[in-house]
Scaffold this motif. Sequence first.
Motif, short mmCIF file in Angstrom:
data_model
loop_
_atom_site.label_atom_id
_atom_site.label_comp_id
_atom_site.label_asym_id
_atom_site.label_seq_id
_atom_site.Cartn_x
_atom_site.Cartn_y
_atom_site.Cartn_z
N ALA A 1 -10.09 11.95 3.40
CA ALA A 1 -10.36 10.51 3.41
C ALA A 1 -10.64 10.03 4.83
N THR A 2 -9.80 10.44 5.78
CA THR A 2 -10.03 10.04 7.18
C THR A 2 -11.30 10.66 7.72
N GLN A 3 -11.57 11.90 7.32
CA GLN A 3 -12.79 12.57 7.77
C GLN A 3 -14.03 11.81 7.31
N ARG A 4 -13.94 11.27 6.11
CA ARG A 4 -15.08 10.52 5.56
C ARG A 4 -15.37 9.28 6.41
N PHE A 5 -14.33 8.54 6.76
CA PHE A 5 -14.55 7.33 7.56
C PHE A 5 -14.88 7.65 9.01
N LEU A 6 -14.42 8.78 9.50
CA LEU A 6 -14.77 9.20 10.86
C LEU A 6 -16.25 9.54 10.96
N ASN A 7 -16.83 10.03 9.87
CA ASN A 7 -18.24 10.43 9.89
C ASN A 7 -19.19 9.29 9.53
N LEU A 8 -18.64 8.14 9.10
CA LEU A 8 -19.48 7.00 8.75
C LEU A 8 -20.03 6.31 10.00
N ARG A 9 -21.23 5.77 9.86
CA ARG A 9 -21.76 4.92 10.93
C ARG A 9 -21.07 3.56 10.89
N THR A 10 -21.09 2.88 11.99
CA THR A 10 -20.41 1.58 12.07
C THR A 10 -20.97 0.59 11.05
N SER B 1 0.83 -1.20 0.00
CA SER B 1 0.00 0.00 0.00
C SER B 1 0.86 1.26 0.00
N TYR B 2 1.90 1.27 0.84
CA TYR B 2 2.82 2.41 0.89
C TYR B 2 3.54 2.59 -0.44
N PHE B 3 3.98 1.49 -1.02
CA PHE B 3 4.71 1.55 -2.29
C PHE B 3 3.83 2.12 -3.39
N SER B 4 2.56 1.71 -3.42
CA SER B 4 1.66 2.21 -4.47
C SER B 4 1.42 3.70 -4.31
N VAL B 5 1.35 4.19 -3.06
CA VAL B 5 1.16 5.63 -2.84
C VAL B 5 2.39 6.40 -3.30
N VAL B 6 3.58 5.94 -2.90
CA VAL B 6 4.82 6.61 -3.29
C VAL B 6 4.98 6.60 -4.81
N ASN C 1 -5.24 11.01 -4.86
CA ASN C 1 -6.34 10.91 -3.90
C ASN C 1 -6.89 9.48 -3.84
N SER C 2 -7.00 8.83 -5.01
CA SER C 2 -7.52 7.45 -5.05
C SER C 2 -6.57 6.49 -4.32
N SER C 3 -5.27 6.65 -4.54
CA SER C 3 -4.29 5.78 -3.88
C SER C 3 -4.33 5.95 -2.37
N LEU C 4 -4.45 7.18 -1.92
CA LEU C 4 -4.48 7.44 -0.48
C LEU C 4 -5.79 6.97 0.14
N ARG C 5 -6.88 7.13 -0.57
CA ARG C 5 -8.17 6.67 -0.03
C ARG C 5 -8.20 5.15 0.12
N LEU C 6 -7.58 4.46 -0.84
CA LEU C 6 -7.49 3.00 -0.71
C LEU C 6 -6.66 2.61 0.49
N SER C 7 -5.58 3.36 0.72
CA SER C 7 -4.73 3.10 1.88
C SER C 7 -5.48 3.34 3.18
N ILE C 8 -6.25 4.42 3.25
CA ILE C 8 -7.04 4.72 4.45
C ILE C 8 -8.18 3.72 4.61
N TYR C 9 -8.74 3.28 3.49
CA TYR C 9 -9.86 2.33 3.53
C TYR C 9 -9.47 1.04 4.25
N SER C 10 -8.24 0.59 4.05
CA SER C 10 -7.79 -0.64 4.70
C SER C 10 -7.67 -0.49 6.22
N HIS C 11 -7.71 0.74 6.72
CA HIS C 11 -7.61 0.99 8.17
C HIS C 11 -8.93 1.52 8.74
N ARG C 12 -10.02 1.35 8.01
CA ARG C 12 -11.29 1.95 8.44
C ARG C 12 -11.78 1.38 9.77
N PHE C 13 -11.53 0.09 10.01
CA PHE C 13 -11.99 -0.52 11.27
C PHE C 13 -11.16 -0.01 12.45
#
Length: 291
Positions: free
Chosen positions: A278-287, A16-21, A183-195
């Motif tokens: 991206a983090t703000q989006r997942f912070l505002n989501l319901r469980t 994930s880090y490599f794809s972002v870089v 933005n897409s690469s970073l959102r995918l990276s954040i998505y994997s940490h949504r839980f």
Amino acid sequence: MASSFDKFQKRRLISSYFSVVLSVFLVLFLLGILGFFIINSRKLADNFREEIAMTVFFKNDANDTILKAFAKELKVAPFTKSFVYVSKEAAAKQHTDIIGEDFMTFLGTNPLQNSYDIHLKADYVEKDSIAKIEGQLHKNPMVADIVYDKQLVNLVNDNIKKVSLWILIISGFLTVVAVLLINSSLRLSIYSHRFIIKTMQMVGATKAFIRKPFVMRSVKLGMMGAGLAILALIGVLIYLETNFPSLGIFDDPLLVSIVLLLVFGLGILITWLSTYFATQRFLNLRTDDLY
């Protein structure tokens, strides 16, 4: 089992880090190339304009004093890029070299006139500006004629305007695409940490506290990608300067430095903004919406 799962998670994280870089590097590298192209396209356009010569012919009555006085006027004139004095003898020799025979042998006299070939600064190679310069030079009573390619001036200016417009459109489009890719690469990276994000929020962590490590990590990745892009751009510039010195890539080191700093700044800014939203989006989501 746990060890195998940990290794899998670690490999996925590194990937994930490599794809972002890589995304940041490729996008910023292309934007940097575009930036240098825009700078040098302006330089090339100016050089092309300054190659158009205006020839001022003098009457046969004009003596050396008048010709030297005119040269002094050209030196201090704001529109003069460079000028060359061409005597009628030198002009006759040039004509003889071109046509392959001495035309004065059957004419018996030299019909050519003393002249100055003037190259104007790029900003003055415009229809209205040249007309004013022509009128100013015609005030000299010893000037017989002024010749330049009016059609070429209009053609060059029209084409430069069209090319500049398309460059701006392409630049804007590529900038939008660049932002979307990063933005897409970073959102995918954040998505994997949504839980993890939602778990931290459920135990009472503030949004700013949760967001901070993700933003810091993304900014570091953005700096790495931007650093690689700058190194690649410097390599390309050195290659072009070595193989095509006439381009004068390093003639203006300040502009080169500004483009490289903008590339680095964009790497930080885009990754920071993308991660923040991206983090703000997942912070505002319901469980329930996490699934």
